[in-house]
Design a protein around this motif. Structure first.
Motif, PDB file in Angstrom:
ATOM      1  N   SER A 175     -15.383  22.569  10.139  1.00 46.47           N
ATOM      2  CA  SER A 175     -14.288  22.721  11.096  1.00 46.47           C
ATOM      3  C   SER A 175     -13.233  23.699  10.579  1.00 46.47           C
ATOM      4  CB  SER A 175     -13.637  21.358  11.354  1.00 46.47           C
ATOM      5  OG  SER A 175     -12.414  21.505  12.037  1.00 46.47           O
ATOM      6  N   ALA A 176     -12.726  24.530  11.479  1.00 48.18           N
ATOM      7  CA  ALA A 176     -11.655  25.461  11.115  1.00 48.18           C
ATOM      8  C   ALA A 176     -10.367  24.726  10.792  1.00 48.18           C
ATOM      9  CB  ALA A 176     -11.415  26.441  12.264  1.00 48.18           C
ATOM     10  N   GLU A 177     -10.216  23.527  11.329  1.00 47.65           N
ATOM     11  CA  GLU A 177      -8.994  22.765  11.106  1.00 47.65           C
ATOM     12  C   GLU A 177      -8.937  22.201   9.697  1.00 47.65           C
ATOM     13  OE1 GLU A 177      -6.520  19.704  13.775  1.00 47.65           O
ATOM     14  OE2 GLU A 177      -8.535  18.992  13.246  1.00 47.65           O
ATOM     15  N   SER A 178     -10.005  21.572   9.249  1.00 44.48           N
ATOM     16  CA  SER A 178     -10.013  20.978   7.914  1.00 44.48           C
ATOM     17  C   SER A 178     -10.285  22.020   6.839  1.00 44.48           C
ATOM     18  CB  SER A 178     -11.041  19.851   7.833  1.00 44.48           C
ATOM     19  OG  SER A 178     -12.299  20.288   8.321  1.00 44.48           O
ATOM     20  N   ALA A 179     -11.254  22.877   7.080  1.00 42.21           N
ATOM     21  CA  ALA A 179     -11.595  24.006   6.195  1.00 42.21           C
ATOM     22  C   ALA A 179     -11.504  23.660   4.709  1.00 42.21           C
ATOM     23  CB  ALA A 179     -10.701  25.206   6.531  1.00 42.21           C
ATOM     24  N   PRO A 180     -12.257  22.668   4.244  1.00 43.41           N
ATOM     25  CA  PRO A 180     -12.183  22.300   2.825  1.00 43.41           C
ATOM     26  C   PRO A 180     -12.689  23.437   1.937  1.00 43.41           C
ATOM     27  CG  PRO A 180     -14.093  21.286   3.854  1.00 43.41           C
ATOM     28  CD  PRO A 180     -13.302  21.911   4.962  1.00 43.41           C
ATOM     29  N   THR A 181     -12.167  23.506   0.742  1.00 41.42           N
ATOM     30  CA  THR A 181     -12.619  24.528  -0.204  1.00 41.42           C
ATOM     31  C   THR A 181     -13.500  23.944  -1.306  1.00 41.42           C
ATOM     32  OG1 THR A 181     -10.598  24.276  -1.504  1.00 41.42           O
ATOM     33  CG2 THR A 181     -10.611  25.977   0.223  1.00 41.42           C
ATOM     34  N   THR A 182     -13.338  22.647  -1.581  1.00 39.57           N
ATOM     35  CA  THR A 182     -14.170  22.002  -2.591  1.00 39.57           C
ATOM     36  C   THR A 182     -14.897  20.812  -1.976  1.00 39.57           C
ATOM     37  OG1 THR A 182     -12.504  20.419  -3.361  1.00 39.57           O
ATOM     38  CG2 THR A 182     -12.481  22.627  -4.359  1.00 39.57           C
ATOM     39  N   TRP A 183     -15.979  20.397  -2.628  1.00 41.66           N
ATOM     40  CA  TRP A 183     -16.746  19.252  -2.134  1.00 41.66           C
ATOM     41  C   TRP A 183     -15.908  17.978  -2.157  1.00 41.66           C
ATOM     42  CZ3 TRP A 183     -21.155  19.407   0.460  1.00 41.66           C
ATOM     43  CH2 TRP A 183     -21.952  20.554   0.363  1.00 41.66           C
ATOM     44  N   SER A 184     -15.013  17.860  -3.127  1.00 41.67           N
ATOM     45  CA  SER A 184     -14.180  16.661  -3.198  1.00 41.67           C
ATOM     46  C   SER A 184     -13.181  16.584  -2.050  1.00 41.67           C
ATOM     47  CB  SER A 184     -13.445  16.598  -4.543  1.00 41.67           C
ATOM     48  OG  SER A 184     -12.620  17.739  -4.716  1.00 41.67           O
ATOM     49  N   ASP A 185     -12.905  17.731  -1.413  1.00 38.87           N
ATOM     50  CA  ASP A 185     -12.048  17.713  -0.224  1.00 38.87           C
ATOM     51  C   ASP A 185     -12.728  17.002   0.947  1.00 38.87           C
ATOM     52  OD1 ASP A 185     -10.084  19.172  -1.514  1.00 38.87           O
ATOM     53  OD2 ASP A 185     -10.774  21.109  -0.740  1.00 38.87           O
ATOM     54  N   VAL A 186     -14.049  16.966   0.921  1.00 40.08           N
ATOM     55  CA  VAL A 186     -14.817  16.332   1.998  1.00 40.08           C
ATOM     56  C   VAL A 186     -15.036  14.852   1.700  1.00 40.08           C
ATOM     57  CG1 VAL A 186     -16.981  16.389   3.316  1.00 40.08           C
ATOM     58  CG2 VAL A 186     -15.985  18.526   2.443  1.00 40.08           C
ATOM     59  N   ASN A 187     -15.380  14.560   0.454  1.00 43.00           N
ATOM     60  CA  ASN A 187     -15.647  13.189   0.022  1.00 43.00           C
ATOM     61  C   ASN A 187     -15.149  13.069  -1.416  1.00 43.00           C
ATOM     62  OD1 ASN A 187     -16.946  10.862  -1.121  1.00 43.00           O
ATOM     63  ND2 ASN A 187     -18.435  10.904   0.553  1.00 43.00           N
ATOM     64  N   SER A 188     -14.238  12.163  -1.660  1.00 41.44           N
ATOM     65  CA  SER A 188     -13.613  12.048  -2.987  1.00 41.44           C
ATOM     66  C   SER A 188     -14.614  11.699  -4.081  1.00 41.44           C
ATOM     67  CB  SER A 188     -12.492  10.995  -2.956  1.00 41.44           C
ATOM     68  OG  SER A 188     -13.005   9.725  -2.572  1.00 41.44           O
ATOM     69  N   ASP A 189     -15.785  11.199  -3.694  1.00 49.14           N
ATOM     70  CA  ASP A 189     -16.818  10.885  -4.691  1.00 49.14           C
ATOM     71  C   ASP A 189     -17.621  12.112  -5.092  1.00 49.14           C
ATOM     72  OD1 ASP A 189     -16.161   8.185  -4.721  1.00 49.14           O
ATOM     73  OD2 ASP A 189     -17.542   7.712  -3.078  1.00 49.14           O
ATOM     74  N   TRP A 190     -17.428  13.202  -4.389  1.00 48.12           N
ATOM     75  CA  TRP A 190     -18.171  14.427  -4.678  1.00 48.12           C
ATOM     76  C   TRP A 190     -17.392  15.298  -5.655  1.00 48.12           C
ATOM     77  CZ3 TRP A 190     -19.714  15.704   1.102  1.00 48.12           C
ATOM     78  CH2 TRP A 190     -20.649  14.752   1.535  1.00 48.12           C
ATOM     79  N   PRO A 191     -18.058  16.209  -6.362  1.00 51.78           N
ATOM     80  CA  PRO A 191     -17.396  16.978  -7.429  1.00 51.78           C
ATOM     81  C   PRO A 191     -16.325  17.938  -6.911  1.00 51.78           C
ATOM     82  CG  PRO A 191     -19.628  17.769  -7.064  1.00 51.78           C
ATOM     83  CD  PRO A 191     -19.496  16.507  -6.270  1.00 51.78           C
ATOM     84  N   ASP A 192     -15.377  18.218  -7.757  1.00 51.39           N
ATOM     85  CA  ASP A 192     -14.303  19.155  -7.439  1.00 51.39           C
ATOM     86  C   ASP A 192     -14.799  20.582  -7.727  1.00 51.39           C
ATOM     87  OD1 ASP A 192     -11.839  20.180  -6.763  1.00 51.39           O
ATOM     88  OD2 ASP A 192     -10.965  19.817  -8.742  1.00 51.39           O
ATOM     89  N   GLU A 193     -15.796  20.982  -6.946  1.00 49.27           N
ATOM     90  CA  GLU A 193     -16.414  22.297  -7.107  1.00 49.27           C
ATOM     91  C   GLU A 193     -16.297  23.075  -5.800  1.00 49.27           C
ATOM     92  OE1 GLU A 193     -17.529  23.567  -9.817  1.00 49.27           O
ATOM     93  OE2 GLU A 193     -17.798  21.828 -11.145  1.00 49.27           O
ATOM     94  N   GLU A 194     -16.062  24.371  -5.913  1.00 46.33           N
ATOM     95  CA  GLU A 194     -15.867  25.207  -4.730  1.00 46.33           C
ATOM     96  C   GLU A 194     -17.166  25.343  -3.933  1.00 46.33           C
ATOM     97  OE1 GLU A 194     -14.139  29.641  -3.553  1.00 46.33           O
ATOM     98  OE2 GLU A 194     -13.875  28.824  -5.577  1.00 46.33           O
ATOM     99  N   ILE A 195     -17.050  25.222  -2.621  1.00 44.76           N
ATOM    100  CA  ILE A 195     -18.212  25.282  -1.730  1.00 44.76           C
ATOM    101  C   ILE A 195     -18.458  26.728  -1.304  1.00 44.76           C
ATOM    102  CG2 ILE A 195     -19.257  24.374   0.380  1.00 44.76           C
ATOM    103  CD1 ILE A 195     -16.939  22.280   0.389  1.00 44.76           C
ATOM    104  N   GLU A 196     -19.717  27.125  -1.287  1.00 45.28           N
ATOM    105  CA  GLU A 196     -20.121  28.392  -0.669  1.00 45.28           C
ATOM    106  C   GLU A 196     -20.815  28.068   0.650  1.00 45.28           C
ATOM    107  OE1 GLU A 196     -22.145  31.412  -2.900  1.00 45.28           O
ATOM    108  OE2 GLU A 196     -21.213  30.756  -4.785  1.00 45.28           O
TER     109      GLU A 196
END
Length: 355
Positions: free
Chosen positions: A177-198
């Motif tokens: 989504s353009a609204e949420s536009a997370p940059t890291t996996w942890s932005d989507v799910n806190s259990d996921w790593p704080d790594e930048e998404i491509e």
């Protein structure tokens, strides 16, 4: 051979289905179809072998034994391998018919080729839009909507990804989504790593892009994020995700099905538990909401030309061909009732085109 803007050669399957597999050229489909095309060598459309009957044009216009002429097709990259498979076998049956197929995206095909009257067919991975219908009407082009298969739109991650192999629809929406536009996996799910998404995906000219918005983000929502690597080449999406441990992308199932060793398909949870994309789950409807119909749209005006009408018949007559549609390309074939409906629709259009 020519190439489109994305480098896809017209008339050549990305998977080179027919050059190397056991299809054995025209013989396989000739034995599986009841199309008029199978008997054109012995008398063209006047044969009694057609699945949908003869048009008025065949009854009143003298025809030669040999089909010939050009057929121009553009549109969906998702439908491209299916159209290419049938096109190449049809050309083996009818070598004086030249079929040129471009992968331009559903919307790109409608806007730039089909509705302006430059192509005979437009492949699409979503239904034609109202604005496209108006553009076609303004140019005197009448599309005929034909359903040709069912796809399971597939989200993929890198094979090293061991945390996001299952995602809820809400997590997919957050990702794209353009609204949420997370940059890291942890932005989507806190259990996921704080790594930048491509991010890798189709362009906004693609029916796959449109369908993903409809099914996941919502047409009334904030829209699809634009900070991603967009391409009409599904192989580029595969390459991108394969090459980055923290990448994600999406495409039609056919491209994933030939690259299962290179990327991992995400099981989608629509509220009833995660379901992996497959021909079986797409056919049953379990793989929701990313199962979708695929289309080709011949121009009714082009169907007045005998070689175009015969290729359209050949295409529709083989939409239930398990070996090509499912095993070779990777989509769900039509069942007998679905195919009969499309045959009837096509034959009506051919009759009207020749009236």
């Amino acid at each position: 051979m020519t190439e489109n803007a994305d480098g896809v050669s017209a008339g050549i399957s990305r998977r080179k289905l027919l050059a190397t597999t056991g299809l054995a050229g025209a013989g396989l489909l000739a034995g599986c179809t009841q199309s008029n095309t199978g008997s054109d060598q012995n008398g063209g459309g006047d044969s009694d072998g057609g699945s949908g009957g003869e048009s008025d044009g065949d009854d009143t216009t003298p025809t030669s034994d040999v089909l010939s002429g050009d057929i121009e097709i553009a549109g969906s990259s998702t439908v491209f391998p299916l159209a290419t498979a049938f096109g190449e076998i049809f050309q083996q049956e009818h070598p004086e018919v030249n079929i040129s197929i471009q992968s331009t995206g559903s919307g790109g095909g409608f806007a730039n080729f089909f509705c302006p009257g430059e192509t005979d067919f437009n492949n699409a991975s979503r239904p034609i839009k109202e604005g496209e219908m108006q553009q076609c009407e303004d140019n005197g082009v009448e599309p005929v909507e034909l359903t040709v298969a069912t796809d399971a739109l597939t989200v993929v991650v890198n094979n090293e990804n061991d945390f996001a192999t299952e995602m809820t629809v809400e997590e997919l929406k957050t990702l794209w989504s353009a609204e949420s536009a997370p940059t890291t996996w942890s932005d989507v799910n806190s259990d996921w790593p704080d790594e930048e998404i491509e991010f890798y995906g189709p362009t906004d000219a693609s029916g796959t892009y449109d369908y993903f918005i409809e099914a996941i983000i919502g047409e009334e929502g904030p829209g699809h994020r634009q900070d991603y690597s967009a391409t009409e080449q599904d192989r580029t999406i595969i390459q991108g995700v394969e090459g980055s441990e923290f990448a994600v992308g999406y495409m039609g199932f056919a491209y994933y099905s030939t690259n299962t060793d290179r990327v991992t398909a995400v099981a989608v949870d629509n509220g009833d538990g995660p379901v992996e994309p497959s021909l079986e789950t797409a056919k049953s409807g379990e793989y929701a909401p990313l199962s979708r119909p695929l289309f080709t749209y011949p121009s009714k005006q082009s169907l007045a030309e005998r070689h175009v009408a015969e290729f359209a018949r050949f295409f529709v007559d083989n939409t239930d061909n398990e070996q090509v549609v499912a095993e070779e390309v990777g989509y769900v074939p039509l069942d007998a009732d679905q195919k009969a409906e499309q045959v009837d629709k096509l034959e009506t259009a051919i009759e009207e085109a020749n009236a």
